[in-house]
Write a protein that holds these residues in place. Sequence first.
Motif, short mmCIF file in Angstrom:
data_model
loop_
_atom_site.label_atom_id
_atom_site.label_comp_id
_atom_site.label_asym_id
_atom_site.label_seq_id
_atom_site.Cartn_x
_atom_site.Cartn_y
_atom_site.Cartn_z
N SER A 175 40.11 51.22 35.05
CA SER A 175 39.83 49.74 35.41
C SER A 175 38.49 49.33 35.54
O SER A 175 38.38 48.12 35.14
N LEU A 232 37.38 49.42 31.79
CA LEU A 232 37.77 48.10 31.18
C LEU A 232 37.58 46.83 31.56
O LEU A 232 36.92 46.31 30.76
N THR A 244 35.41 44.47 29.07
CA THR A 244 35.88 42.99 28.97
C THR A 244 34.76 41.95 29.32
O THR A 244 34.67 41.00 28.66
N GLN A 264 41.05 38.16 26.34
CA GLN A 264 40.35 38.65 27.31
C GLN A 264 40.44 38.44 28.55
O GLN A 264 40.50 38.95 29.56
N SER A 317 43.38 37.31 29.87
CA SER A 317 44.62 37.89 30.21
C SER A 317 44.22 39.29 30.76
O SER A 317 44.94 39.88 31.66
N ILE A 318 43.38 40.24 29.99
CA ILE A 318 43.21 41.51 30.67
C ILE A 318 42.49 41.28 31.81
O ILE A 318 42.90 42.29 32.69
N ILE A 372 45.68 42.73 33.80
CA ILE A 372 45.60 44.34 33.73
C ILE A 372 44.94 44.98 34.79
O ILE A 372 45.23 45.86 35.68
N ILE A 384 50.62 39.69 27.49
CA ILE A 384 50.10 40.72 28.35
C ILE A 384 50.35 40.47 30.00
O ILE A 384 50.25 41.40 30.52
#
Length: 265
Positions: free
Chosen positions: A50, A53, A57, A76, A78-79, A83, A249
């Motif tokens: 995480s 990521l 990002t 971008q 949404s991640i 996520i 996403i």
Amino acid sequence: MSIEMLLVGQQWNIPLLCALILIVIGYILLFIKKRLTINTKSQPILLIFSLCLFYLTIGSPLSAISHFNFSFHMIQMSIVYFIIPPLFIRSSPKLHVRTRNSFLGIQIRLNMKLLTISALLLFAILFFLYHLPVVMQFIFKYPMIRIPYLVALFILAFFMWWPLASTKAKIYFDQKQKRKFVLLSAMILMPACMIFIISALFNGMHHPFLNHVITQLCIPPTVEQTSVVPFSFDTRIDQGIAGFSMLGIHKIGLKLSTHLNKHCS
């Protein structure tokens, strides 16, 4: 001029990288000193994944590409908001909440439900406003407003995902309440996606990321859009992809949270 020139020209966010490394070191030290306990062996892996990521990002030169069109930007965003928070929450060590009496315990339960639902509603409102073209252009012109705004969204995202991703949430939310929360999350976040989808059905909105002043906030002046992205999107198609990307996403985030709770408990 190619994408490699963008990656060289844009500096990596070293302070952010150092902060994330310190988080990992602190996590390891607390575990060694037995100040925290992990539920599964997958938690440290989820933590590192995480954080990596998040850095790719937000802190890497690749984040600059998201400012060239709506679809890249929405992927971008949404991640970052759909996520990373559930992954990070699921990687967190087990927290113990101790109460001295049942009355206090009931108050905590009520407050947690109110807090998470309020965070979800506030996140949906701010996220919707952020993607209105007029608001987006205004925010991007003033970093003193943009940075706190995005940080507030990120903090709210953690509260928003906590009932679905945290193992501790089962104390406050049963399965039926979680299903209702999932439905509520999908419903109130829908308007932010529909801005782009509905706009794509008409003439499309003005593209704020191609504004010369705004673009130079994140992209070196010597780099052109066509040098980094060797193809161009029709505005309407771009906005349609942006809306559907967010929906997809967000759905992945919901499925991910459910999967982690089932298989990593």
